[in-house]
Design an enzyme around this catalytic site. Structure first.
Site: not given
Ligand code: GLY
Length: 576
Positions: A106, A385, A403, A405, A424, A456, A477
């Site tokens: 992340r 994502t 992702t 985002n 993000e 997330s 999503g």
């Molecule tokens: N950016 C969407 C998530 O990480 O949930």
């Protein structure tokens, strides 16, 4: 890395290219085992055809699920540029040689980030600007993708690093045929966020992209070549790092990522979150994802109500949707209050998943009325994502969600390197009480802090029965992710739908703080008669939503069944 793996590395691309002939998705069957193979074939369900084909070639060349996953991720960074990335981050859930692993790659907040940094960005009328965490270099977190893929490959890959990057480099050089969705998400980003005025150069790189036409990315090919030659240090300490830092202030941008932020970026190897359900262990995403805890609470509450409120209910009846909405309210209340980066906040994971707590939360479900939002409290005392799933013939599995985002991230393409940076930072609770782009709120647990990872919802998940993977699943999503995974698992295991039907079945969503809205999806909108029944129960129907895109593989005995969601542009392949 163990020496067997080192010894078995070999150059593959010539043979991979030679073996690119595809077989269509269907039921798995084959010729029996060779070199210890446990399955009749491997399988891929990925979010576009280029990545599925590359993953297939890697498996056919002797790569394992991790090799294929890394190759797929780099290809998606080229052919699915709205979400596939090297400028973002994600989670990889791995089940290999009988053991579970979870790679947290992340994004991280830069060292200069502060909890009030976004309150300082104002609109023309002096209000806090919610677009400030979505568009422009100041919306980017320190990317984790390249380090995450590199470490997963170093630990488990069988093939050479440069060879798993080769398909992506080839596609960036020679071009891919741009899809309707790539063009749609580019135009969506420019229309909805571009007007904010924060410097971004998305059109400089993607402005010439046309649906159905070949799109080449020469600069990105060069970047990938450098990463192939120099490993992930190229991205975090080399020329690419210099270019990322330069992109922070390009065209007057106000980004804050420094060379030190990049050099200090760390992947975290975590234990996946295990949930016992229906005689299986569901290995799913731990914090800083909310997805695993939310999925565990949903599966647990439904199981607690199986013998009472759910008796006789099939998916997508008005009562089924209402019961699930009541469960989702409790999940989102806990999510907003308790969840954040476990390196910074004490996440009460065990208490949130305690069966007694889940039964108590299930008992709060009102079978007749919508529980008012303000009375749904956290329960403990006191787009874009993309996802892919891979299984190899040895029965190893990878479930990966990563992702930027929103589509094309913050709209800043690193000049000289050709890839988009994420936005993000909007997944943090940037301003207390203010919903993020997915409409969800957070608390101090998810406030911005230097080095912290934003909460997330990504939920790459692997179900294991009797020590062997039996389902590999995930989806993009935003805050809809864990609910979509939950609905497909319930369809498959509680209602015995075949996987293609379980994936294709209509999905709905409900979250807080929008406590009376029942959200349909563009792919299969809530039909008028059902909408009327829901309205009679007090729900407002929302069509203002987007589709999720499940990529799942079911393993039964020696057979694999990959399914790509009909909502997306994915391709499911069996690799024999
Ligand atoms: N950016 C969407 C998530 O990480 O949930």
């Amino acid at each position: 890395m163990n020496s067997d793996i080192l010894i078995s590395r070999r150059s593959l691309i010539a043979s991979a290219a030679a073996s690119m002939a595809l077989s269509a998705c269907g039921s798995g069957s084959g010729s029996g085992s060779d070199d210890g193979a446990r399955l009749d074939g491997g399988a891929i369900a990925s979010s576009d055809k280029y990545s599925s084909e590359a993953g297939k070639a890697i498996l056919q060349a002797g790569g394992n699920a991790v090799d294929a996953a890394v190759a797929i991720a780099f290809v998606l960074a080229v052919t699915y540029p709205e979400a596939g990335n090297i400028g973002g981050g994600g989670f990889m859930n791995i089940f290999i040689e009988g053991k579970p692993y979870f790679v947290d790659y992340r994004e991280m907040a830069p060292a200069a980030a502060t909890s009030d940094m976004y309150t300082r960005f104002k609109t023309a009328d002096g209000k806090q600007d919610p677009l400030s965490s979505l568009w422009g270099a100041q919306a980017a977190g320190v990317p984790g993708t390249v380090r995450g893929l590199y470490e997963a490959h170093q630990r488990f890959g069988r093939l050479a690093w440069k060879d798993v990057l080769a398909p992506a480099i080839d596609l960036a050089d020679k071009g891919h045929v741009a899809s309707k969705a790539e063009v749609f998400w580019r135009d969506y980003a420019i229309t909805n966020f571009g007007s904010s005025g924060y410097p971004a150069n998305l059109m400089e790189y993607f402005g010439t992209m046309r649906e159905g036409q070949l799109f080449r990315q020469a600069e990105l090919a060069e970047t990938l070549r450098r990463i192939a030659a120099n490993g992930s240090d190229e991205f975090y300490k080399g020329r690419t790092a210099d270019l990322i830092v330069a992109a922070m202030t390009q065209d007057g941008g106000r980004g804050i990522i420094t060379k030190a932020d990049l050099a200090n970026y760390k992947v975290v190897w975590r234990n996946p979150l295990p949930i016992e359900w229906n005689g299986m262990t569901v290995y799913t995403a731990p914090p800083p994802s909310s997805g695993g805890i939310a999925l565990g609470q949903l599966l647990g509450m439904k199981a607690a109500l199986r013998g009472t409120l759910f008796v006789g209910e099939r998916p997508n009846t008005v009562q089924y949707m209402h019961l699930n909405a009541e469960m989702l309210k409790r999940v989102f209340a806990d999510r907003a209050e308790y969840l954040g980066d476990p390196g910074f906040v004490d996440v009460p994971q065990a208490r949130l998943l305690d069966p007694a707590y889940i039964r108590a939360r299930a008992a709060e479900v009102n079978p007749r009325e919508i529980t008012p939002t303000e009375t749904v409290q956290p329960g403990l005392a006191k787009m874009h994502t993309t996802h892919f799933s891979v299984v190899d013939k040895w029965g190893n599995a990878v479930s990966n969600t990563y992702t930027l985002n929103m589509g094309y991230g913050c709209g800043v393409v690193v000049r000289g390197a050709g890839f988009a940076l994420n936005d993000e930072m909007d997944d943090f609770a940037t301003v207390p009480g203010q919903p993020n782009i997915f409409g969800v709120i957070g608390s101090d647990a998810n406030a911005v802090a230097p080095g912290k990872r934003p909460l997330s919802s990504m939920s790459p998940t692997i179900l294991v029965k009797d020590g062997l993977p039996t389902m590999v699943i995930g989806t993009p999503g935003g805050s809809r992710i864990f609910n979509a995974v939950y609905q497909v698992l319930a369809n498959t295991y509680d209602y015995q739908m075949p996987l293609p039907a379980a994936v294709a079945n209509r999905r709905f969503h409900h979250q807080l703080p929008q406590g009376r809205i029942m959200e349909g999806e563009p792919f299969s909108p809530i039909p008028p008669d059902l909408a009327q029944q829901l309205q009679a129960r007090g729900y407002t129907i929302s069509t203002n939503s987007f589709d999720t895109d499940i990529q799942a593989i079911k393993i039964t005995g020696r057979d694999v069944m990959p399914v790509s969601d009909p909502r997306g542009r994915g391709l499911a392949l069996i690799v024999t």
